[in-house]
Design a protein around this motif. Structure first.
Motif, short mmCIF file in Angstrom:
data_model
loop_
_atom_site.label_atom_id
_atom_site.label_comp_id
_atom_site.label_asym_id
_atom_site.label_seq_id
_atom_site.Cartn_x
_atom_site.Cartn_y
_atom_site.Cartn_z
N ALA A 135 0.86 -1.18 0.00
CA ALA A 135 0.00 0.00 0.00
C ALA A 135 0.89 1.23 0.00
O ALA A 135 2.03 1.19 0.48
CB ALA A 135 -0.92 0.02 1.22
N ALA A 136 0.38 2.32 -0.56
CA ALA A 136 1.15 3.56 -0.59
C ALA A 136 0.20 4.75 -0.61
O ALA A 136 -0.86 4.70 -1.26
CB ALA A 136 2.06 3.60 -1.81
N PHE A 137 0.59 5.81 0.10
CA PHE A 137 -0.17 7.06 0.11
C PHE A 137 0.76 8.23 -0.15
O PHE A 137 1.88 8.28 0.38
CB PHE A 137 -0.89 7.26 1.46
CG PHE A 137 -2.14 6.45 1.60
CD1 PHE A 137 -3.39 7.02 1.34
CD2 PHE A 137 -2.08 5.12 1.99
CE1 PHE A 137 -4.55 6.28 1.46
CE2 PHE A 137 -3.24 4.37 2.12
CZ PHE A 137 -4.47 4.95 1.85
N HIS A 138 0.28 9.16 -0.95
CA HIS A 138 1.03 10.37 -1.26
C HIS A 138 0.50 11.50 -0.38
O HIS A 138 -0.72 11.71 -0.27
CB HIS A 138 0.83 10.73 -2.74
CG HIS A 138 1.46 12.03 -3.13
ND1 HIS A 138 0.79 12.97 -3.90
CD2 HIS A 138 2.67 12.57 -2.85
CE1 HIS A 138 1.58 14.02 -4.08
NE2 HIS A 138 2.72 13.80 -3.45
N TYR A 139 1.43 12.25 0.25
CA TYR A 139 1.09 13.38 1.11
C TYR A 139 1.69 14.64 0.50
O TYR A 139 2.84 14.99 0.79
CB TYR A 139 1.63 13.15 2.52
CG TYR A 139 0.90 12.09 3.30
CD1 TYR A 139 -0.14 12.42 4.17
CD2 TYR A 139 1.24 10.74 3.17
CE1 TYR A 139 -0.81 11.45 4.90
CE2 TYR A 139 0.58 9.76 3.89
CZ TYR A 139 -0.45 10.12 4.75
OH TYR A 139 -1.11 9.15 5.47
N PRO A 140 0.93 15.35 -0.33
CA PRO A 140 1.49 16.53 -1.01
C PRO A 140 1.79 17.70 -0.08
O PRO A 140 2.51 18.63 -0.47
CB PRO A 140 0.40 16.91 -2.02
CG PRO A 140 -0.86 16.31 -1.48
CD PRO A 140 -0.44 15.06 -0.78
N GLN A 141 1.30 17.68 1.15
CA GLN A 141 1.56 18.79 2.08
C GLN A 141 2.90 18.65 2.80
O GLN A 141 3.33 19.59 3.47
CB GLN A 141 0.43 18.88 3.11
CG GLN A 141 -0.92 19.27 2.50
CD GLN A 141 -2.07 18.99 3.43
OE1 GLN A 141 -2.23 17.88 3.94
NE2 GLN A 141 -2.90 20.00 3.66
#
Length: 380
Positions: A135-141
């Protein structure tokens, strides 16, 4: 103009941020450091400005406040090397994937931008990353600054707005009259003050005892490896989801997790470790090996890259993992701004704003009740 005399103890990034905000508000600010500006914990970190590693609660609210402030500050001070590159958090097991998804869902409800990435999207975002990801999540902040450069920029702003700086000055104790602090003792003299701010990072516990109001802030050591330049290989701050568990662990034993990111200069920073060893600054090869091994699982290509150096530093640790920000209930006009552990760079500008709001009687930008000095973890 407000000419309240404020002595800020500590010229790291927390002290610098506090001095800047108070100087802008018209306070008469003197910054005192036993060494040199940004010479302690600040210069031994990675410069992270993160929301991705914080669950819903007071610390996340402070991180979100700071994340809103940093772009404006960075636009004024390019030497901070602000890089809004975003972060990517990955899981490498099925259990890790479930935990990461639940953590991200709770963050999203709290206003964090967390975007799930498909295997194809992840490969496009980080081509050198292992494909063994569940699983992977992108955190642009998420963002990064050059920590010493950012601290010196904030301190320079304070000095331009009238603050003064005393370096190589050890604080020996406090002058307290009728339960109120009126100054600090340094070799050969007393520095008078209407307000004293303890912003000494991991040394804040030791310093607070000298001031007659001990708080339970202790050092927690971490190490980082730095590779030779390899531009473009790592594009975001990338870390394994177990990093969140390592940050929140209460054990004094060694905790390691894979954290990999690049700098503007192309070097790659590899972390991270956490262990409580007092102020023992010995670099331990076994710790560095454990860090490297976990990083290689995420980025196998790093095996062929030379490590240029390693460094370590101390984080300001509190048992409940929350910053300490507020007036001491035992000594009037003694304030503490410490306990940010590994998040101090990112949280610094929000901390400075909250201190300014508190001392001027303004409504705080976020609730501060969970940061108070009189909570059990701080006065233990």
């Amino acid at each position: 103009m407000n000419r309240t005399r404020v002595v800020v103890l500590g010229a790291g990034i927390i002290g610098a941020a506090c001095a800047r905000e108070l100087s802008l508000a018209g306070f008469d600010v003197l910054v005192v450091d036993r060494g040199r500006p940004a010479g302690g914990t600040t210069s031994h970190g990675e410069g992270n400005i993160l929301v991705s590693d914080k669950g819903p609660g007071a610390e996340l609210a402070l991180a979100q406040l700071s994340a809103r402030l940093w772009p404006e500050i960075a636009a004024e001070y390019p030497q901070a090397e602000y890089d809004p590159k975003g972060g990517i958090v990955v899981a490498t097991t099925d259990d890790g994937a479930r935990s990461l998804a639940a953590f991200a869902e709770a963050q999203i409800e709290a206003g964090v931008v967390a975007e799930p990435l498909s295997p194809k999207e992840l490969a496009a975002a980080e081509p050198a990353l292992t494909r063994d990801v569940t699983a992977a999540f992108h955190y642009p902040q998420d963002a990064q600054v050059q920590p010493a450069g950012a601290a010196l920029a904030l301190l320079g702003s304070a000095l331009r707005h009238g603050a003064r700086l005393r370096v190589d000055t050890e604080v020996l104790g406090a002058v307290v009259v009728d339960g109120r602090i009126t100054g600090v003792r340094v070799p050969g003299e007393v520095l008078g003050a209407d307000v004293v701010v303890n912003a000494a990072g991991p040394w804040a516990g030791e310093l607070s005892a000298r001031l007659g109001a001990p708080i339970a802030v202790r050092p927690r050591r971490g190490e980082v490896l730095v590779t030779m330049p390899m531009p473009g290989v790592v594009r975001h701050k990338v870390y394994d989801a177990d990093y969140v568990g390592a940050v929140g662990a209460g054990s004094g034993a060694l905790q390691t997790s894979a954290v990999v990111e690049s700098t503007w200069g192309g070097t790659v920073l590899i972390g991270s470790s956490r262990r409580r060893v007092g102020f023992d600054d010995t670099i331990r090869p076994g710790v560095l090996s454990a860090i490297a091994a976990k990083a290689l699982r995420l980025f196998p290509a790093l095996a062929e890259v030379a490590v240029m150096r390693a460094y370590g530093g101390f984080r300001a640790y509190v048992d409940d993992h929350l910053p300490v920000l507020g007036e001491d209930p035992r000594v009037a006009n003694l304030w503490h701004a410490t306990g940010h552990e590994g998040a101090g760079i990112g949280l610094s500008v929000g901390t400075g704003l909250l201190l300014r709001e508190s001392l001027t009687g303004a409504t705080p930008s976020i609730p501060m009740e969970e940061f108070t000095v009189d909570r059990p973890a701080v006065l233990a």
